[in-house]
Design a protein around this motif. Sequence first.
Motif, PDB file in Angstrom:
ATOM      1  N   VAL A  23      18.399 -32.516 -17.565  1.00 31.32           N
ATOM      2  CA  VAL A  23      17.058 -32.401 -18.122  1.00 31.32           C
ATOM      3  C   VAL A  23      16.154 -33.383 -17.388  1.00 31.32           C
ATOM      4  O   VAL A  23      16.531 -34.533 -17.159  1.00 31.32           O
ATOM      5  CB  VAL A  23      17.070 -32.715 -19.636  1.00 31.32           C
ATOM      6  CG1 VAL A  23      15.662 -32.703 -20.211  1.00 31.32           C
ATOM      7  CG2 VAL A  23      17.977 -31.754 -20.379  1.00 31.32           C
ATOM      8  N   ILE A  24      14.976 -32.940 -17.031  1.00 34.73           N
ATOM      9  CA  ILE A  24      13.979 -33.835 -16.459  1.00 34.73           C
ATOM     10  C   ILE A  24      13.020 -34.225 -17.571  1.00 34.73           C
ATOM     11  O   ILE A  24      12.356 -33.365 -18.163  1.00 34.73           O
ATOM     12  CB  ILE A  24      13.202 -33.184 -15.291  1.00 34.73           C
ATOM     13  CG1 ILE A  24      14.159 -32.694 -14.208  1.00 34.73           C
ATOM     14  CG2 ILE A  24      12.171 -34.169 -14.737  1.00 34.73           C
ATOM     15  CD1 ILE A  24      15.044 -33.741 -13.578  1.00 34.73           C
ATOM     16  N   VAL A  25      12.980 -35.512 -17.871  1.00 38.75           N
ATOM     17  CA  VAL A  25      12.043 -36.050 -18.843  1.00 38.75           C
ATOM     18  C   VAL A  25      10.766 -36.372 -18.078  1.00 38.75           C
ATOM     19  O   VAL A  25      10.802 -37.094 -17.082  1.00 38.75           O
ATOM     20  CB  VAL A  25      12.591 -37.332 -19.504  1.00 38.75           C
ATOM     21  CG1 VAL A  25      11.559 -37.940 -20.447  1.00 38.75           C
ATOM     22  CG2 VAL A  25      13.902 -37.045 -20.219  1.00 38.75           C
ATOM     23  N   ALA A  26       9.655 -35.814 -18.509  1.00 34.34           N
ATOM     24  CA  ALA A  26       8.380 -36.055 -17.829  1.00 34.34           C
ATOM     25  C   ALA A  26       7.337 -36.534 -18.825  1.00 34.34           C
ATOM     26  O   ALA A  26       7.312 -36.102 -19.989  1.00 34.34           O
ATOM     27  CB  ALA A  26       7.898 -34.785 -17.129  1.00 34.34           C
ATOM     28  N   THR A  27       6.488 -37.431 -18.365  1.00 33.94           N
ATOM     29  CA  THR A  27       5.414 -37.969 -19.198  1.00 33.94           C
ATOM     30  C   THR A  27       4.283 -38.443 -18.289  1.00 33.94           C
ATOM     31  O   THR A  27       4.380 -38.343 -17.071  1.00 33.94           O
ATOM     32  CB  THR A  27       5.940 -39.103 -20.112  1.00 33.94           C
ATOM     33  OG1 THR A  27       4.963 -39.408 -21.098  1.00 33.94           O
ATOM     34  CG2 THR A  27       6.336 -40.338 -19.320  1.00 33.94           C
ATOM     35  N   ALA A  28       3.236 -38.959 -18.885  1.00 35.50           N
ATOM     36  CA  ALA A  28       2.107 -39.492 -18.124  1.00 35.50           C
ATOM     37  C   ALA A  28       1.489 -40.641 -18.909  1.00 35.50           C
ATOM     38  O   ALA A  28       1.550 -40.663 -20.140  1.00 35.50           O
ATOM     39  CB  ALA A  28       1.060 -38.404 -17.877  1.00 35.50           C
ATOM     40  N   ALA A  36       8.656 -38.985 -13.993  1.00 35.87           N
ATOM     41  CA  ALA A  36       9.741 -38.029 -14.247  1.00 35.87           C
ATOM     42  C   ALA A  36      11.065 -38.698 -13.948  1.00 35.87           C
ATOM     43  O   ALA A  36      11.166 -39.519 -13.030  1.00 35.87           O
ATOM     44  CB  ALA A  36       9.571 -36.778 -13.389  1.00 35.87           C
ATOM     45  N   MET A  37      12.073 -38.359 -14.722  1.00 36.83           N
ATOM     46  CA  MET A  37      13.418 -38.882 -14.501  1.00 36.83           C
ATOM     47  C   MET A  37      14.446 -37.870 -14.969  1.00 36.83           C
ATOM     48  O   MET A  37      14.217 -37.138 -15.937  1.00 36.83           O
ATOM     49  CB  MET A  37      13.627 -40.200 -15.238  1.00 36.83           C
ATOM     50  CG  MET A  37      13.491 -40.097 -16.745  1.00 36.83           C
ATOM     51  SD  MET A  37      13.917 -41.612 -17.599  1.00 36.83           S
ATOM     52  CE  MET A  37      15.500 -41.160 -18.275  1.00 36.83           C
ATOM     53  N   ALA A  38      15.557 -37.804 -14.256  1.00 33.38           N
ATOM     54  CA  ALA A  38      16.657 -36.938 -14.665  1.00 33.38           C
ATOM     55  C   ALA A  38      17.422 -37.626 -15.793  1.00 33.38           C
ATOM     56  O   ALA A  38      17.599 -38.851 -15.790  1.00 33.38           O
ATOM     57  CB  ALA A  38      17.579 -36.662 -13.486  1.00 33.38           C
ATOM     58  N   ALA A  39      17.870 -36.825 -16.753  1.00 33.89           N
ATOM     59  CA  ALA A  39      18.599 -37.381 -17.893  1.00 33.89           C
ATOM     60  C   ALA A  39      19.634 -36.373 -18.383  1.00 33.89           C
ATOM     61  O   ALA A  39      19.443 -35.162 -18.254  1.00 33.89           O
ATOM     62  CB  ALA A  39      17.631 -37.712 -19.026  1.00 33.89           C
ATOM     63  N   SER A  73       7.754 -34.154 -22.074  1.00 32.61           N
ATOM     64  CA  SER A  73       8.361 -32.829 -21.973  1.00 32.61           C
ATOM     65  C   SER A  73       9.804 -32.994 -21.536  1.00 32.61           C
ATOM     66  O   SER A  73      10.148 -33.916 -20.792  1.00 32.61           O
ATOM     67  CB  SER A  73       7.599 -31.939 -20.986  1.00 32.61           C
ATOM     68  OG  SER A  73       7.718 -32.424 -19.658  1.00 32.61           O
ATOM     69  N   LEU A  74      10.656 -32.104 -22.039  1.00 30.59           N
ATOM     70  CA  LEU A  74      12.065 -32.043 -21.664  1.00 30.59           C
ATOM     71  C   LEU A  74      12.249 -30.735 -20.914  1.00 30.59           C
ATOM     72  O   LEU A  74      12.090 -29.660 -21.490  1.00 30.59           O
ATOM     73  CB  LEU A  74      12.952 -32.095 -22.905  1.00 30.59           C
ATOM     74  CG  LEU A  74      12.769 -33.336 -23.789  1.00 30.59           C
ATOM     75  CD1 LEU A  74      13.550 -33.182 -25.083  1.00 30.59           C
ATOM     76  CD2 LEU A  74      13.173 -34.593 -23.039  1.00 30.59           C
ATOM     77  N   ASN A  75      12.558 -30.831 -19.629  1.00 31.98           N
ATOM     78  CA  ASN A  75      12.623 -29.684 -18.741  1.00 31.98           C
ATOM     79  C   ASN A  75      14.076 -29.415 -18.391  1.00 31.98           C
ATOM     80  O   ASN A  75      14.693 -30.178 -17.637  1.00 31.98           O
ATOM     81  CB  ASN A  75      11.803 -29.981 -17.489  1.00 31.98           C
ATOM     82  CG  ASN A  75      10.364 -30.337 -17.841  1.00 31.98           C
ATOM     83  OD1 ASN A  75       9.534 -29.457 -17.958  1.00 31.98           O
ATOM     84  ND2 ASN A  75      10.083 -31.621 -18.030  1.00 31.98           N
ATOM     85  N   VAL A  76      14.645 -28.357 -18.959  1.00 25.86           N
ATOM     86  CA  VAL A  76      16.050 -28.022 -18.756  1.00 25.86           C
ATOM     87  C   VAL A  76      16.170 -27.290 -17.420  1.00 25.86           C
ATOM     88  O   VAL A  76      15.626 -26.195 -17.249  1.00 25.86           O
ATOM     89  CB  VAL A  76      16.577 -27.139 -19.910  1.00 25.86           C
ATOM     90  CG1 VAL A  76      18.057 -26.833 -19.705  1.00 25.86           C
ATOM     91  CG2 VAL A  76      16.335 -27.815 -21.260  1.00 25.86           C
ATOM     92  N   LEU A  77      16.881 -27.914 -16.478  1.00 26.85           N
ATOM     93  CA  LEU A  77      16.980 -27.340 -15.145  1.00 26.85           C
ATOM     94  C   LEU A  77      17.949 -26.167 -15.087  1.00 26.85           C
ATOM     95  O   LEU A  77      18.983 -26.169 -15.755  1.00 26.85           O
ATOM     96  CB  LEU A  77      17.436 -28.393 -14.131  1.00 26.85           C
ATOM     97  CG  LEU A  77      16.461 -29.530 -13.850  1.00 26.85           C
ATOM     98  CD1 LEU A  77      16.999 -30.393 -12.707  1.00 26.85           C
ATOM     99  CD2 LEU A  77      15.068 -29.024 -13.537  1.00 26.85           C
TER     100      LEU A  77
END
Length: 166
Positions: A23-28, A36-39, A73-77
């Motif tokens: 999952v890529i955790v993204a914020t601003a 962004a960071m992989a988690a 946001s949690l972005n499921v790759l």
Amino acid sequence: MDQTVDVGSDLKRALRGLAASVVIVATADESGKRYAMAATAVTPVSMDPPSMLMCVNRNASSHPVLFTGTDFSLNVLAADQMDVAKLCGGAAKGDERFAAGGWTLADNGIPYLADAQAVIHCTQRERFSYGSHDIFIGDVHRVILARDIDPMLYVDGQFRRIGAIL
């Protein structure tokens, strides 16, 4: 005979067998700077209310921004998004992490990966500290299902995809 048990090392070895979706955790931040960071330490908390939990090391570059209470946001790759996983997993820093994938901004200014397998938009609700990490809980306010289910997995220190159905 006195044997010293290294529980931390044993736990790390045990967790290598715990497959998890990438999952890529993204914020601003308030200025619009993206992070962004992989988690893999991401999991649902409840369906009532719909909520998600993630654990973030305090040394992560996105931690100070998340600590302010910003949404994420949690972005499921998907399995074919290795380029995004590598950039957000440490191969790049800062805004370079957004060089691959179809990144866009939500109405609230939070980046998300429009071509991810799934995107979960969260409003941050709670934060707890434990050990070297903070645990963030977000209420889910939107979900985007963009692709068939074929997640990228991380297990035994490697990226993988799901095999045959048992």
